[in-house]
Design a protein around this motif. Sequence first.
Motif, PDB file in Angstrom:
ATOM      1  N   THR A 213     -13.093  55.569  24.892  1.00 47.37           N
ATOM      2  CA  THR A 213     -12.500  54.664  25.875  1.00 47.37           C
ATOM      3  C   THR A 213     -12.589  53.199  25.492  1.00 47.37           C
ATOM      4  OG1 THR A 213     -12.330  54.272  28.270  1.00 47.37           O
ATOM      5  CG2 THR A 213     -14.550  54.375  27.311  1.00 47.37           C
ATOM      6  N   ASP A 214     -13.524  52.846  24.582  1.00 52.69           N
ATOM      7  CA  ASP A 214     -13.628  51.455  24.157  1.00 52.69           C
ATOM      8  C   ASP A 214     -12.953  51.207  22.805  1.00 52.69           C
ATOM      9  OD1 ASP A 214     -15.396  52.717  22.499  1.00 52.69           O
ATOM     10  OD2 ASP A 214     -17.185  51.770  23.329  1.00 52.69           O
ATOM     11  N   PHE A 275       5.172  53.058  20.773  1.00 58.82           N
ATOM     12  CA  PHE A 275       3.802  52.842  20.327  1.00 58.82           C
ATOM     13  C   PHE A 275       3.091  51.998  21.371  1.00 58.82           C
ATOM     14  CE2 PHE A 275       5.967  53.677  16.302  1.00 58.82           C
ATOM     15  CZ  PHE A 275       5.114  54.630  15.754  1.00 58.82           C
ATOM     16  N   ALA A 276       1.885  52.390  21.720  1.00 52.17           N
ATOM     17  CA  ALA A 276       1.084  51.638  22.685  1.00 52.17           C
ATOM     18  C   ALA A 276      -0.376  51.750  22.272  1.00 52.17           C
ATOM     19  CB  ALA A 276       1.282  52.182  24.091  1.00 52.17           C
ATOM     20  N   GLY A 277      -0.986  50.630  21.967  1.00 55.79           N
ATOM     21  CA  GLY A 277      -2.378  50.621  21.561  1.00 55.79           C
ATOM     22  C   GLY A 277      -2.795  49.229  21.135  1.00 55.79           C
ATOM     23  N   PRO A 278      -4.082  49.035  20.922  1.00 58.32           N
ATOM     24  CA  PRO A 278      -4.548  47.721  20.475  1.00 58.32           C
ATOM     25  C   PRO A 278      -3.948  47.347  19.121  1.00 58.32           C
ATOM     26  CG  PRO A 278      -6.382  49.130  21.156  1.00 58.32           C
ATOM     27  CD  PRO A 278      -5.179  49.996  21.076  1.00 58.32           C
ATOM     28  N   ALA A 279      -3.850  46.067  18.873  1.00 54.73           N
ATOM     29  CA  ALA A 279      -3.356  45.596  17.582  1.00 54.73           C
ATOM     30  C   ALA A 279      -4.219  46.158  16.469  1.00 54.73           C
ATOM     31  CB  ALA A 279      -3.365  44.067  17.545  1.00 54.73           C
ATOM     32  N   GLY A 280      -3.546  46.564  15.394  1.00 60.75           N
ATOM     33  CA  GLY A 280      -4.272  47.067  14.233  1.00 60.75           C
ATOM     34  C   GLY A 280      -4.377  48.574  14.139  1.00 60.75           C
ATOM     35  N   THR A 281      -3.986  49.304  15.211  1.00 61.05           N
ATOM     36  CA  THR A 281      -4.015  50.755  15.107  1.00 61.05           C
ATOM     37  C   THR A 281      -2.873  51.233  14.216  1.00 61.05           C
ATOM     38  OG1 THR A 281      -2.701  50.957  17.119  1.00 61.05           O
ATOM     39  CG2 THR A 281      -5.091  51.101  17.358  1.00 61.05           C
ATOM     40  N   SER A 381       0.387  58.163  29.930  1.00 60.89           N
ATOM     41  CA  SER A 381       0.158  56.798  29.457  1.00 60.89           C
ATOM     42  C   SER A 381      -1.162  56.727  28.718  1.00 60.89           C
ATOM     43  CB  SER A 381       0.125  55.823  30.639  1.00 60.89           C
ATOM     44  OG  SER A 381      -0.989  56.109  31.479  1.00 60.89           O
ATOM     45  N   ARG A 382      -1.333  55.665  27.952  1.00 60.82           N
ATOM     46  CA  ARG A 382      -2.642  55.358  27.381  1.00 60.82           C
ATOM     47  C   ARG A 382      -3.351  54.430  28.366  1.00 60.82           C
ATOM     48  NH1 ARG A 382      -0.082  55.764  22.287  1.00 60.82           N
ATOM     49  NH2 ARG A 382      -0.979  57.514  21.151  1.00 60.82           N
ATOM     50  N   ASP A 383      -4.439  54.923  28.895  1.00 61.19           N
ATOM     51  CA  ASP A 383      -5.150  54.196  29.938  1.00 61.19           C
ATOM     52  C   ASP A 383      -6.644  54.295  29.677  1.00 61.19           C
ATOM     53  OD1 ASP A 383      -5.670  52.771  32.242  1.00 61.19           O
ATOM     54  OD2 ASP A 383      -5.413  54.484  33.587  1.00 61.19           O
ATOM     55  N   TRP A 384      -7.142  53.392  28.816  1.00 59.50           N
ATOM     56  CA  TRP A 384      -8.541  53.371  28.422  1.00 59.50           C
ATOM     57  C   TRP A 384      -9.168  52.036  28.814  1.00 59.50           C
ATOM     58  CZ3 TRP A 384      -9.385  58.203  27.195  1.00 59.50           C
ATOM     59  CH2 TRP A 384      -8.388  58.949  26.566  1.00 59.50           C
ATOM     60  N   ASP A 385     -10.490  51.984  28.777  1.00 64.83           N
ATOM     61  CA  ASP A 385     -11.165  50.734  29.154  1.00 64.83           C
ATOM     62  C   ASP A 385     -10.732  49.572  28.259  1.00 64.83           C
ATOM     63  OD1 ASP A 385     -12.469  52.052  31.151  1.00 64.83           O
ATOM     64  OD2 ASP A 385     -14.388  52.227  30.094  1.00 64.83           O
ATOM     65  N   ALA A 386     -10.604  49.847  26.957  1.00 63.84           N
ATOM     66  CA  ALA A 386     -10.299  48.762  26.014  1.00 63.84           C
ATOM     67  C   ALA A 386      -8.813  48.453  25.919  1.00 63.84           C
ATOM     68  CB  ALA A 386     -10.838  49.124  24.625  1.00 63.84           C
ATOM     69  N   TYR A 387      -7.989  49.358  26.388  1.00 61.83           N
ATOM     70  CA  TYR A 387      -6.541  49.134  26.335  1.00 61.83           C
ATOM     71  C   TYR A 387      -5.866  50.020  27.371  1.00 61.83           C
ATOM     72  CZ  TYR A 387      -1.662  49.258  24.984  1.00 61.83           C
ATOM     73  OH  TYR A 387      -0.288  49.178  25.015  1.00 61.83           O
ATOM     74  N   SER A 388      -4.947  49.448  28.135  1.00 64.40           N
ATOM     75  CA  SER A 388      -4.146  50.221  29.072  1.00 64.40           C
ATOM     76  C   SER A 388      -2.734  49.653  29.119  1.00 64.40           C
ATOM     77  CB  SER A 388      -4.764  50.213  30.475  1.00 64.40           C
ATOM     78  OG  SER A 388      -3.939  50.921  31.384  1.00 64.40           O
ATOM     79  N   GLU A 389      -1.759  50.555  29.049  1.00 61.85           N
ATOM     80  CA  GLU A 389      -0.359  50.144  29.190  1.00 61.85           C
ATOM     81  C   GLU A 389       0.132  50.317  30.618  1.00 61.85           C
ATOM     82  OE1 GLU A 389       2.643  52.961  27.655  1.00 61.85           O
ATOM     83  OE2 GLU A 389       0.952  54.253  27.109  1.00 61.85           O
ATOM     84  N   ASP A 390      -0.730  50.864  31.482  1.00 57.73           N
ATOM     85  CA  ASP A 390      -0.349  51.296  32.815  1.00 57.73           C
ATOM     86  C   ASP A 390      -0.240  50.116  33.773  1.00 57.73           C
ATOM     87  OD1 ASP A 390       0.406  53.655  33.905  1.00 57.73           O
ATOM     88  OD2 ASP A 390      -1.573  54.304  34.535  1.00 57.73           O
TER      89      ASP A 390
END
Length: 616
Positions: A213-214, A275-281, A381-390
């Motif tokens: 999640t992080d 694509f949805a995620g933190p930069a660098g993935t 959706s991608r919905d995590w503590d470190a990144y969420s698109e929701d």
Amino acid sequence: MNLKRSLIALTLMSALAACSDGDDGAQGPAGTPGQNGTPGQDGTPGKNLPRDLNIEVVGRFNTGIYGKSAAEIVQFHTTSKSAFAINAADNQIEVISLASLPVTAVGNPITDNSLSSTAFTFPATVSVKNSSGVDINMNLGEANSIAIYQDLLAIAVAGQEKTATGAVLFYTLDGTGQGTFVKAVAAGALPDMLTFTPDGSMVLVANEGEPDTDYILDPEGSISVISLTGGTPADVAGEINLTTDMHFSSDLLDSEDYDSDAKRRALLSAAGVKFAGPAGTTVAQDLEPEYISVAADSKTAYVSLQEANAIGILDLTDMTIEIKALGFKDWSQHTLDFTNEDEVASFRTLPNVYGMYQPDSIAAYSWNGATFILSANEGDSRDWDAYSEDIRVEDVVDPDELNLTLSTELQALYDETGGKDGLGRLKITSALLDADNDGIVDKLYAYGGRSFSIWDQNVNQVFDSGDDFGRISAAVLGNNFNSAHTENKGDNRSDDKGGEPEAIDVGMIEGRTYAFIGQERSGDLFIYDVTNPFQAAFVSHYNNRNFDADFELDDDLDNPCDEAEGMDCSDVPNAGDLGPESIKFISADNSPNGNPLLLIGNEVSGSITVYQVTEK
């Protein structure tokens, strides 16, 4: 002498020629009529299309565990006439004998508990071989999926940590459904689903590779390919990765055009892959294989890449994958209920609002020798503590959130529908906002298609059920439609993904091919005749749920029925089936009672329900 013979011959020929030119004689009298033949049998009366079906519950098993995924993936073992179902709450498999299954419906399908089970357990630690052939011990977590081919059972089990390598456990099954361990084979990170090829030569594993999640750990998604020789699995799995094994079939591209991660991402993004995620993935980290179905020839398979709104085509000979974007559903062409605030079923079109199909389960079948893929368009959706698109539409214009501007058309729609209580409630992705970075949002993209689709072998759409599911469910259930599976409160999923088509399978009844689709939230079962994929037609609807039951649970809690948190599960046993997660079709030829069956695993109610589906 010769002259005499010649004259005689000429005379005879002239006589014969003269005879052939004579008049025909008078017609003779008619003969006696012959006897009539034996009357043939009457033909079988024709049947109208689509044919009407009876849907009846003929058995049900209840674990008595609520909100903990105690009944997830279901399969059927023909030899022992048993249903197999993953019970994640107890981390075991329930083996449910169907040998005495009746052909008549049970008295009360909502509360029936006429079936019983025996537990099939597996070890918490196994030994697997690494790529060098060295034995290593692996600590296991939860089982995620099962598959059965003849008398061979395969279980996909996550590692103790979900980001670690998982394994596939193989067992041979006897006539009672009990298993003898064969071996364990290492797979990828979070093996979420597995299936045998139709010829039994391989097991394919969708390794989802979810991040923690992080986002400190984010493993790559992949496909494990375990070869079988004479029913014996290989010690080490092959792999189709989402980097160098990625292939683009267009003759307009050379291999140099996609020989780096950046090039692959650019091509896929341009084609419509989300694509949805933190930069660098990386691409392989962002693509998370969800569900696999295999063509009849066992040479090609298809894998849903749910969050990315794509399907991958697997070439099992060359061990490559090609990613196909699924495009977007135009909600100006269909109607949907997009807010839960009114608490009634209300539908309208929404110009400039689109749905991402994002299928979960998929199934393949053949028509005219070609493969077609059915998809249950749940959305995720991608919905995590470190990144969420929701986000919700209201967050787009909120000065304390995104603080963007809607286009003139979208702002008018926003205001017309009730602002933050209308269109503002709809959940959308932030990953596809303001593509040209001008601060104005022209299009909105919501999760899921609220439908099922049919795609050809090149992943071109040939059919979509449009807004059928919402309209049919609302017509039958009234304001109970789009209810969540954690309480009986109608319309409370309209702002999210609707009823969420989750489970799908395909099978043949009396020469016709049918698709069976289960909605996770509202519990609806829809049946379509898909014999001809270009002429698919709705056939029937069923919902095995009691909307008068008064309960509330929270499946995000360690104890979903925690009274200290305001939960009340006392009436859940009277609520029926909640949260259909998987469907397995059993043909009449393999059925214990001689009729086509559906097995449905319901994860929130912890029940496995057996339906009999026959022609009326």
